[in-house]
Scaffold this motif. Structure first.
Motif, PDB file in Angstrom:
ATOM      1  N   ARG A 141       1.270  -1.376  -0.306  1.00  0.00           N
ATOM      2  CA  ARG A 141      -0.244   0.360  -0.539  1.00  0.00           C
ATOM      3  C   ARG A 141       1.076   1.254   0.049  1.00  0.00           C
ATOM      4  N   TYR A 142       1.699   1.230   0.387  1.00  0.00           N
ATOM      5  CA  TYR A 142       3.001   2.228   0.309  1.00  0.00           C
ATOM      6  C   TYR A 142       4.300   2.675   0.330  1.00  0.00           C
ATOM      7  N   ASP A 143       4.885   2.954  -0.283  1.00  0.00           N
ATOM      8  CA  ASP A 143       6.715   2.846  -0.804  1.00  0.00           C
ATOM      9  C   ASP A 143       7.198   3.262   0.024  1.00  0.00           C
ATOM     10  N   LEU A 144       8.628   2.724   0.307  1.00  0.00           N
ATOM     11  CA  LEU A 144       9.330   2.961   1.971  1.00  0.00           C
ATOM     12  C   LEU A 144       9.659   4.289   2.238  1.00  0.00           C
ATOM     13  N   ASP A 145       9.608   5.412   0.927  1.00  0.00           N
ATOM     14  CA  ASP A 145       9.476   7.007   1.215  1.00  0.00           C
ATOM     15  C   ASP A 145       8.687   7.313   2.019  1.00  0.00           C
ATOM     16  N   HIS A 146       7.018   6.614   2.111  1.00  0.00           N
ATOM     17  CA  HIS A 146       6.562   7.289   2.791  1.00  0.00           C
ATOM     18  C   HIS A 146       7.176   6.660   4.966  1.00  0.00           C
ATOM     19  N   TYR A 147       7.737   5.100   4.839  1.00  0.00           N
ATOM     20  CA  TYR A 147       7.947   5.039   6.268  1.00  0.00           C
ATOM     21  C   TYR A 147       8.991   5.594   6.386  1.00  0.00           C
ATOM     22  N   ARG A 148      10.116   6.606   5.757  1.00  0.00           N
ATOM     23  CA  ARG A 148      11.367   7.391   5.880  1.00  0.00           C
ATOM     24  C   ARG A 148      10.593   7.994   6.611  1.00  0.00           C
ATOM     25  N   PRO A 166      12.026 -10.304  10.659  1.00  0.00           N
ATOM     26  CA  PRO A 166      13.003  -9.728   9.780  1.00  0.00           C
ATOM     27  C   PRO A 166      12.441  -9.873   8.412  1.00  0.00           C
ATOM     28  N   ASP A 167      11.589 -10.734   8.116  1.00  0.00           N
ATOM     29  CA  ASP A 167      11.490 -11.119   6.915  1.00  0.00           C
ATOM     30  C   ASP A 167      11.706  -9.069   5.860  1.00  0.00           C
ATOM     31  N   LYS A 168      12.326  -9.758   4.298  1.00  0.00           N
ATOM     32  CA  LYS A 168      12.929  -7.933   4.025  1.00  0.00           C
ATOM     33  C   LYS A 168      11.749  -8.565   3.024  1.00  0.00           C
ATOM     34  N   ILE A 169      10.911  -9.939   2.852  1.00  0.00           N
ATOM     35  CA  ILE A 169      10.223  -9.797   1.708  1.00  0.00           C
ATOM     36  C   ILE A 169       8.954 -10.625   1.896  1.00  0.00           C
ATOM     37  N   MET A 170       8.040 -10.031   1.773  1.00  0.00           N
ATOM     38  CA  MET A 170       6.418 -10.279   2.207  1.00  0.00           C
ATOM     39  C   MET A 170       5.585 -11.131   0.780  1.00  0.00           C
ATOM     40  N   LEU A 171       4.918 -11.913   1.211  1.00  0.00           N
ATOM     41  CA  LEU A 171       3.916 -12.432   0.345  1.00  0.00           C
ATOM     42  C   LEU A 171       2.816 -11.957  -0.201  1.00  0.00           C
ATOM     43  N   THR A 172       1.982 -11.299  -1.356  1.00  0.00           N
ATOM     44  CA  THR A 172       0.935 -10.246  -1.322  1.00  0.00           C
ATOM     45  C   THR A 172       0.072 -10.374  -1.932  1.00  0.00           C
ATOM     46  N   SER A 173      -1.615 -10.425  -1.885  1.00  0.00           N
ATOM     47  CA  SER A 173      -2.157 -10.822  -2.961  1.00  0.00           C
ATOM     48  C   SER A 173      -1.598  -9.992  -4.234  1.00  0.00           C
ATOM     49  N   VAL A 174      -0.870  -8.999  -4.382  1.00  0.00           N
ATOM     50  CA  VAL A 174      -0.487  -9.020  -5.745  1.00  0.00           C
ATOM     51  C   VAL A 174       1.318  -8.720  -5.768  1.00  0.00           C
ATOM     52  N   GLY A 175       1.504 -10.011  -4.934  1.00  0.00           N
ATOM     53  CA  GLY A 175       2.408 -10.241  -5.465  1.00  0.00           C
ATOM     54  C   GLY A 175       3.682  -9.637  -4.450  1.00  0.00           C
ATOM     55  N   ARG A 177       5.984  -8.226  -1.800  1.00  0.00           N
ATOM     56  CA  ARG A 177       6.172  -6.805  -1.193  1.00  0.00           C
ATOM     57  C   ARG A 177       7.083  -6.704   0.034  1.00  0.00           C
ATOM     58  N   PHE A 178       8.303  -5.264  -0.097  1.00  0.00           N
ATOM     59  CA  PHE A 178       9.253  -5.024   1.330  1.00  0.00           C
ATOM     60  C   PHE A 178       8.297  -5.233   2.452  1.00  0.00           C
ATOM     61  N   GLY A 179       9.354  -6.141   3.127  1.00  0.00           N
ATOM     62  CA  GLY A 179       8.431  -6.563   4.396  1.00  0.00           C
ATOM     63  C   GLY A 179       9.113  -6.017   5.454  1.00  0.00           C
ATOM     64  N   ALA A 180       8.456  -6.278   6.936  1.00  0.00           N
ATOM     65  CA  ALA A 180       9.047  -5.438   7.570  1.00  0.00           C
ATOM     66  C   ALA A 180      10.955  -5.342   8.105  1.00  0.00           C
ATOM     67  N   GLY A 181      11.239  -6.284   7.798  1.00  0.00           N
ATOM     68  CA  GLY A 181      12.703  -6.583   7.783  1.00  0.00           C
ATOM     69  C   GLY A 181      13.266  -5.046   7.023  1.00  0.00           C
ATOM     70  N   ARG A 182      12.619  -4.936   5.389  1.00  0.00           N
ATOM     71  CA  ARG A 182      13.234  -4.162   4.543  1.00  0.00           C
ATOM     72  C   ARG A 182      13.372  -2.599   5.114  1.00  0.00           C
ATOM     73  N   ILE A 183      12.387  -2.422   5.776  1.00  0.00           N
ATOM     74  CA  ILE A 183      11.369  -1.220   7.073  1.00  0.00           C
ATOM     75  C   ILE A 183      12.491  -0.883   7.552  1.00  0.00           C
ATOM     76  N   ALA A 184      12.524  -2.399   8.484  1.00  0.00           N
ATOM     77  CA  ALA A 184      13.821  -2.044   9.718  1.00  0.00           C
ATOM     78  C   ALA A 184      15.724  -1.682   8.796  1.00  0.00           C
ATOM     79  N   GLU A 185      15.981  -1.760   8.001  1.00  0.00           N
ATOM     80  CA  GLU A 185      16.877  -1.764   7.565  1.00  0.00           C
ATOM     81  C   GLU A 185      16.772  -0.216   7.524  1.00  0.00           C
ATOM     82  N   LEU A 186      16.487  -0.174   7.075  1.00  0.00           N
ATOM     83  CA  LEU A 186      15.539   1.570   5.687  1.00  0.00           C
ATOM     84  C   LEU A 186      16.024   2.440   7.041  1.00  0.00           C
TER      85      LEU A 186
END
Length: 277
Positions: A141-148, A166-175, A177-186
């Motif tokens: 729903r959001y891009d990384l800039d939203h979380y930044r 810690p998962d950096k990739i998550m499975l969604t209904s649209v394919g 997408r970046f997971g919470a682990g990627r937000i933590a890296e950010l």
């Protein structure tokens, strides 16, 4: 070199205890993979012990309820442990003398189960937060800039961040997408300090082995779809590992998998096409 197996039955001939990932192994977030429901039941009938280990920021009970809704047979697994459960139990102890901390919770669909029962006051911005809790991503729903924008003020103030997924990739209904682990890296890229709970980190495997009564490691196998989390984590805990070709690796090439094996210094002991008997 990994040994190619035809199915979970071949693993059952070799091991007594199964530590199984959830997303990407048993189901894709919306439905079970073909044969997964039956394979869990047959493992139980074969006298095998199973623990479902998930990098979910939700506690264990909501995860088990979701499995039942997806059609999995309650009682076909012995234990369920999520990173969110380990984090909740840890926070309950840590916060016993810190009631009233203001928490910025990053979750999905307004879910608050990660903090229910904890002495935390939820806030909406990084400027207000005393602690940041990353339990899930809304990367569909959001891009990384939203979380930044949301997290920059907290990182700049040196607010501690706990990532319970810690998962950096998550499975969604649209394919994928970046997971919470990627937000933590950010958050770390923004200068903040992150504490990680979940696979592949040692704390959650210590909790798993305690829950299982410290079984003989050679009789335990970890089954997952993530080289970084399931395979590296299992091997780091001294356990055998099996990689399924569903989940985050479903469209990967052999060259891509070989690159990930090298990057994470983790090659599975076994390869199985899917979690089916």
């Amino acid at each position: 070199m990994s040994t190619q197996l035809d199915g979970i039955r071949d693993l059952a001939e070799r091991f007594d205890v199964f530590i199984l990932d959830q997303f990407g192994v048993l189901h894709d977030g919306t439905a079970p993979y073909p044969g997964a429901v039956e394979a869990l039941v047959w493992l139980k009938q074969a006298g095998k012990r199973t623990l479902l280990l998930s990098n979910s920021g939700k506690r264990s009970a909501p995860n088990e309820a979701r499995l039942a809704k997806l059609g999995f047979v309650s009682g076909s697994w012995d234990h369920f442990l999520s990173s969110g459960e380990v984090a909740w139990q840890s926070l309950r102890k840590q916060l016993s003398n810190e009631a009233g901390l203001r928490c910025l919770l990053i979750a999905r669909d307004g879910d608050r189960s990660a903090v229910e029962g904890l002495p935390l006051t939820l806030v909406d911005t990084g400027e207000e937060a005393d602690i940041v809790l990353l339990s899930a991503s809304e990367g569909d729903r959001y891009d990384l800039d939203h979380y930044r924008r949301l997290l920059q003020p907290a990182a700049a103030r040196g607010i501690r961040c706990l990532c319970t997924n810690p998962d950096k990739i998550m499975l969604t209904s649209v394919g994928p997408r970046f997971g919470a682990g990627r937000i933590a890296e950010l958050y770390a890229e923004l200068g903040g300090e992150v504490a990680w709970i979940g696979k592949p980190f040692p704390e959650i495997y210590a909790a798993v082995l305690d829950l299982l009564g410290r079984p003989e490691p050679s009789r335990v196998v970890c089954v997952g779809d993530s080289i970084e989390h399931d395979i590296a984590g299992g091997q780091g805990a001294g356990l055998r590992t099996a990689l399924v070709m569903t989940g985050v690796l479903e469209t990967s090439s052999q060259a891509e998998r070989d690159r990930l094996f090298a990057e994470h210094r983790a090659t599975p002991d076994f390869l199985v096409r899917t979690f089916a008997w």
